[in-house]
Design a protein around this motif. Sequence first.
Motif, short mmCIF file in Angstrom:
data_model
loop_
_atom_site.label_atom_id
_atom_site.label_comp_id
_atom_site.label_asym_id
_atom_site.label_seq_id
_atom_site.Cartn_x
_atom_site.Cartn_y
_atom_site.Cartn_z
N ALA A 633 0.81 -1.22 0.00
CA ALA A 633 0.00 0.00 0.00
C ALA A 633 0.84 1.27 0.00
CB ALA A 633 -0.94 0.00 1.21
N PHE A 634 2.05 1.23 0.56
CA PHE A 634 2.84 2.44 0.75
C PHE A 634 3.71 2.80 -0.47
CE2 PHE A 634 2.00 0.53 4.85
CZ PHE A 634 1.43 1.59 5.53
N GLU A 635 3.85 1.86 -1.39
CA GLU A 635 4.72 2.10 -2.55
C GLU A 635 3.89 2.55 -3.74
OE1 GLU A 635 8.52 -0.28 -2.76
OE2 GLU A 635 7.14 -1.81 -2.02
N LEU A 636 3.99 3.83 -4.09
CA LEU A 636 3.21 4.39 -5.19
C LEU A 636 3.87 4.15 -6.54
CD1 LEU A 636 2.16 7.80 -3.61
CD2 LEU A 636 0.78 5.73 -3.85
N LEU A 637 5.18 4.12 -6.55
CA LEU A 637 5.95 3.95 -7.80
C LEU A 637 5.51 4.97 -8.85
CD1 LEU A 637 5.90 0.03 -7.96
CD2 LEU A 637 7.56 1.53 -6.85
N ASN A 638 5.33 6.18 -8.38
CA ASN A 638 4.87 7.29 -9.23
C ASN A 638 6.08 8.17 -9.56
OD1 ASN A 638 3.91 9.98 -9.96
ND2 ASN A 638 1.89 9.32 -9.26
N PRO A 639 6.37 8.41 -10.84
CA PRO A 639 7.58 9.18 -11.19
C PRO A 639 7.55 10.61 -10.70
CG PRO A 639 6.19 8.81 -13.12
CD PRO A 639 5.63 7.96 -12.03
N ASN A 640 6.36 11.13 -10.35
CA ASN A 640 6.26 12.52 -9.90
C ASN A 640 6.26 12.67 -8.38
OD1 ASN A 640 6.03 13.51 -12.60
ND2 ASN A 640 3.91 12.78 -12.60
N ALA A 665 6.61 15.90 -3.19
CA ALA A 665 6.05 16.29 -4.49
C ALA A 665 5.91 17.80 -4.56
CB ALA A 665 4.68 15.63 -4.69
N LYS A 666 6.59 18.42 -5.53
CA LYS A 666 6.44 19.85 -5.85
C LYS A 666 6.49 20.75 -4.61
CE LYS A 666 3.94 19.27 -10.18
NZ LYS A 666 2.74 19.60 -10.95
N GLY A 667 7.58 20.65 -3.85
CA GLY A 667 7.79 21.56 -2.73
C GLY A 667 7.14 21.14 -1.43
N LEU A 708 1.79 16.40 7.63
CA LEU A 708 1.57 15.14 8.35
C LEU A 708 0.23 14.57 7.92
CD1 LEU A 708 2.38 13.12 10.62
CD2 LEU A 708 1.13 14.57 12.20
N GLY A 709 0.26 13.46 7.19
CA GLY A 709 -0.97 12.87 6.69
C GLY A 709 -1.06 12.98 5.18
N MET A 710 -1.61 11.92 4.54
CA MET A 710 -1.61 11.89 3.08
C MET A 710 -2.81 11.09 2.58
SD MET A 710 1.59 10.72 0.72
CE MET A 710 1.68 11.04 -1.03
N CYS A 711 -3.45 11.59 1.52
CA CYS A 711 -4.62 10.89 0.98
C CYS A 711 -4.25 9.80 -0.01
CB CYS A 711 -5.57 11.89 0.33
SG CYS A 711 -4.94 12.60 -1.20
N PHE A 712 -3.03 9.83 -0.53
CA PHE A 712 -2.61 8.87 -1.55
C PHE A 712 -1.14 8.53 -1.36
CE2 PHE A 712 -1.35 8.11 -6.17
CZ PHE A 712 -1.88 6.84 -6.20
N ALA A 793 -6.02 22.02 -4.82
CA ALA A 793 -5.62 20.92 -3.94
C ALA A 793 -4.11 20.78 -3.92
CB ALA A 793 -6.27 19.61 -4.41
N ASN A 794 -3.63 19.94 -3.03
CA ASN A 794 -2.21 19.70 -2.84
C ASN A 794 -1.65 18.82 -3.95
OD1 ASN A 794 -2.37 21.17 -0.50
ND2 ASN A 794 -2.46 19.38 0.85
N PRO A 795 -0.32 18.80 -4.11
CA PRO A 795 0.27 18.04 -5.23
C PRO A 795 -0.01 16.55 -5.17
CG PRO A 795 1.98 19.04 -3.83
CD PRO A 795 0.69 19.63 -3.41
N GLU A 796 -0.11 15.95 -3.96
CA GLU A 796 -0.37 14.51 -3.91
C GLU A 796 -1.80 14.19 -4.36
OE1 GLU A 796 -1.78 15.78 0.20
OE2 GLU A 796 -0.24 16.39 -1.27
N VAL A 797 -2.74 15.13 -4.16
CA VAL A 797 -4.11 14.95 -4.65
C VAL A 797 -4.12 15.02 -6.18
CG1 VAL A 797 -6.49 15.74 -4.49
CG2 VAL A 797 -4.96 16.00 -2.53
#
Length: 930
Positions: A633-640, A665-667, A708-712, A793-797
Motif C-alpha cells: 500500500a505504501f509504494e506508489l511507484l509514481n515518477p512525480n 512532491a512539488k515543494g 503530516l498525513g496523506m490521501c494517496f 488541492a495539494n500536489p499529492e491529490v
Amino acid sequence: MAKLDGDLDPLWHDLDWAIGQMLIMGWDGTEVTPQIRSLIEDHHLGSILLTAKNLKSAHQTARLVQELQTIAHQAGHPQPLLIALDQENGGVNSLFDEDYICQFPSSMGQAAAGSADLAYKVAKATATEVSAVGVNLILGPVLDVLTNARYQPLGVRAIGDDPQEVSQYGIAAMNGYKDAGVATCGKHFPSYGNLDFLGSSLDIPIITQTLEELALSALVPFRNAIATGNLDAMFVGGCGITNPSMNVNHACLAEQVVDDLLRNDLGFNGVAISECLEMEALRTEMGVKTGTVMAVEAGCDLVLLCRAYDVQLEAIDGLKLGVENELLTKDRIYTSLRRVLRMKLSCTSWAKALNPPGISLLSKIHPSHLALSMKAYDDSITVIRDTEKLLPLNESMHQEEELLLLTPLVKPLPASSMTKTILESKNKTESTPTMHDKWAHRDRGAIMSGEGVFREFGRSLARARHGKLLHTSYTANGVRPVHENLIHRASCIIIVTADANRNLYQAGFTKHVSMMCSMLKATGQKKSLVVVAVSSPYDFAMDKTVGTYICTFDFTETAMAALVRALFGDFPPQGTLPGTLRKTKKALKSRQHWLVEAYNRDRDASGLDDLLKALARASAPNQKFLQTTNAHAFELLNPNIEEAHFVVRNSSTQALYGFCATYYAKGTGILGAIFVDPAKRNVSIGKSLHRRALRGLTQKRGIKKIQLGMCFPGVFPGIPVDENSPGLKSWFASSGWDLSFPKRLANMTIPELSSWSAPEGLLQNIQRASISFDLIHGLENAESVLNHVATHANPEVFELYKTSLQETKTCGVVRAKSPVDSLLGTVIICSPGSVLASHIPALQPLPSETGPRQMIGGIIAPIVPGTAQANLVLQGLALMGVRQNKAHKSGRSVLSWVGEDAYEPLLAMGWDVLQSWEELSCGAENVSVS
C-alpha cells in the motif's frame, strides 16, 4: 435446532423450555448432584457457571463438563449447555492444574508488558485450554477503568486507569478468546472501577459518577468493545448508582442501565447477563422471585444464580409468575431466547460439546504455552525506580552478605498450588471476608498463610544468590524486636507488600523500615532497601522515598519465579506502569536512540505485513481499516512523487519494530505513515523514525511545506481523531508539530446501498441550479479537471487524480459544471477492486466480516471550491458517485478524504462518518529536527 432467522423450533414454544434458557446457575461440589441434574432435565436449564469449588483438575473438569452435556443431550436439549468460567489469569483462575493449565499474568500485568499482541496470544492460549475441557464462555475481558486506582478492590484484575489503553488490551483479549472459538463476556457494566463503599443499608458498593462522567471514561472501553462486533455478552453488575440523573439500587435490575444505556445508547445487541441474584441485599430487599422478574424486565437475557438450589427454584417460579401476571410478555422471553441461542450457535455444537479434546490436546500445547507464560511474566516485571542502582542484586551484594526477606500475611491466590493444598486440607480454617474481599474475588476460604505463599520465593532467592537468606513475616503489630535484630544483621532488605493502600499496616511497616535503613546508612552501615509490590502497583508508585521499587502484579508461583530472575539479572525488566503512571517510565527511556535504516522491499515487506497485523489487533474499532493494509500500500511507484521509507528492525530476527513512509512532491514533504509495534512503544522508536524522516524531507531542494498525513496512499491521512485519548496528539505536539490549525478529514460511508435513496428534493434542487454532471476517463479529456485540481488541492491529490484517470477500466472522474460549462467541482469514482483500493484501505472489505464480503465502491477526494452553491455541488457529486457504485454492483459506498466543511451536507444525505483524522502542515523553515 432453533431457526434464528424465522420462527423458533416448536420445542421453544413451551415456555418452561424457553425460561430454562434464560438462567445460568451453578452449584458447590466436584460431582454432578441430583439438584443440578434436575435443573437440566426437569427445568431445562441452558447455562452453567463453573467455579473453583467445582474443579479439581483439567481431567476432572473435562469429565464433569462432558457429563453435564450428556445429561442435557439425553434430556432433549436442542443445543448444548453454555459452560461459563472466570479465567482472568493473575489472581482469578477458577481452573488450576499445574500439569496442564498454564498460569499467565493478570490483566494489569499484561498491560505492563506493553504488548497488546502478547495480550491477544495469552487470551487465545487461555481460551484454547479451557475450551479443551469443554468451556465455551469466558466471563471476560474485564473492561473496567480504574478511575480511582489506589482504593479500588478490582486492583490488578483491571487493565488500568486509561480508557483507551483498557480498550486496546481488552479488545486484544476479546479477539484472542474469539479466535480460540470461545464466547466472550465484557464486565462489569457500567463500571466497577470507581466504587464507593459507603456502608449503606444495602451493603453494596455505589457508583456516584454522573452519566456524563461515566461516558468520558468508564464507558469508553465498553463502547469500543461493542463497536467491534465481537462481544457476545455483557455482565451487568449489581452495584447501586446514585447521581442526579439516575438513582438505582441494583444496576442489573434497572431498565435505565440495561435497556436504555447498554442497548439504546451503546448499541449492544448481544446477551446481557445479570450479577448473581443470591446477594443478601437483594434477597432482603425484594426477594429473588421479584428480583428475577425485574432483571428480565430491565433487559437481562441470562439471570445468574450461583449455587443455592432452593433460591434457584424460587427464581424459576418467579419467571413463570412474571408471565402469568403479564409482567413479562412472550415477546420479551423470546427476544432473550433468540439472543442466547445465537450465542450458543457461535461457540458450541453437540459434536464439540460431547467430545472435548481434553488432556490429549492440553498435553500437546502445554510446552508452547509454558514458554508464552514465562515470556509474559518476564515482560510484565516492572522496575519503577532504582535510584541507587541496586539491581541486579548479584552485582550490588557480596555473596557473604546477608539478605533479609520480609513478607506480609496474605491469602494465597486461587491460581496456586498453595491454595490447592489448603483447600484439600481437612483442617482448613475459614475466615470472614470483608466487603472488599467479596468484590475482589478473594473469598476463597483459604487460611492466612504468608509464610506458605512466600516460603518457596525465599528458597529461590537463596538458590539464585548462592548465599544466606533471612526470612520472616510481618503483621499489623508493626516492627517488632525480631525485625529490628534481622535488619541490623542484613546488608539488603526486601520488603514485599500486597495492596498496601488497603492493608495500611503494610505501608506503615515499610515506611518504618525505610526510616531505620536511612538512619543506619547515616552511620556508615550498608542497608539497601528493595520494596516489591506483588499486587497493586500503586502501593508506593508515587513515594520516591522508596528508592528501589518493583512490581509483579500478582504473587502466583510463576510470578515469583520471574521476580527472582529479574532480581538476579537473568533479564533486564522492561515492564512499565499501565495507564497514566507510565509517564514515569517514559522519562527513564526517553534518551534511547535506535538505528534507522532505509526500507528494503525484499528484506522488509514480510516484516511490515506482520507489523501491520499487530497494529490491527491492537487498534481501536474506528481504525479497523488497518486489517486491510499491507506493505504494498505504501509504494506508489509514481515518477512525480519521490518516496523514502524507513524502518527500525531487529537485524537478527528480521522483525520490524517501526516503519515510517515519506513522500515529496512539488515543494511539499509529507510524512505519510509512522507506525510502532505495540509491544515496543514508549522506548523512543517513534522518535527515532520521526527524526530521520524529517531530516530527509527538510534536505530536499525547493522544500516549502511539511505535511503530516496523506490521501494517496490513504493509510495515514493524519492523526486519528479520538476525543477520549489525547495521547497521540500530545506525542506529535511534543515532536514539534503545531496542532493549532489542523485540517479535519474523514472517510464516510453508506453501508447498505440497496436500501439507500436520494433525499427528497435533491434532484430538483440540482436541476433548478442548472448544474450538470458528466463522467470522463483517460488523460486526453482531462485538462480542465487537472487544472481544477492543481488550483484547489495539494500536489499529492493532483497525482491521485492523474493515477485514477490513467486507470480507465476501473476509475473515472465526475465533473460538475455550470450552465456556462465552467467547472464547479470534481470527484473520483472507482469500482470494486480498482488499483486505488490497494492504496486506500477503506475501499477494501474487512477480513473479519462474516458472510459474503460486500463489494465496496469508492468516491474519492471531492474538490469543490467554496461558493454559494458548494454544498449542492458536493451533494450532486456524491449522488452521481453512488449511482456509479450501484451500477458496478457495489453493496457499500465509501466517500474518502472529505473535508470537515463537507460533513453536514453529506450527513443530511445519509452518509455516516467511518473514520476521521487531522492533517497538519507547517512551513519547512519551522520544522525542528532535534
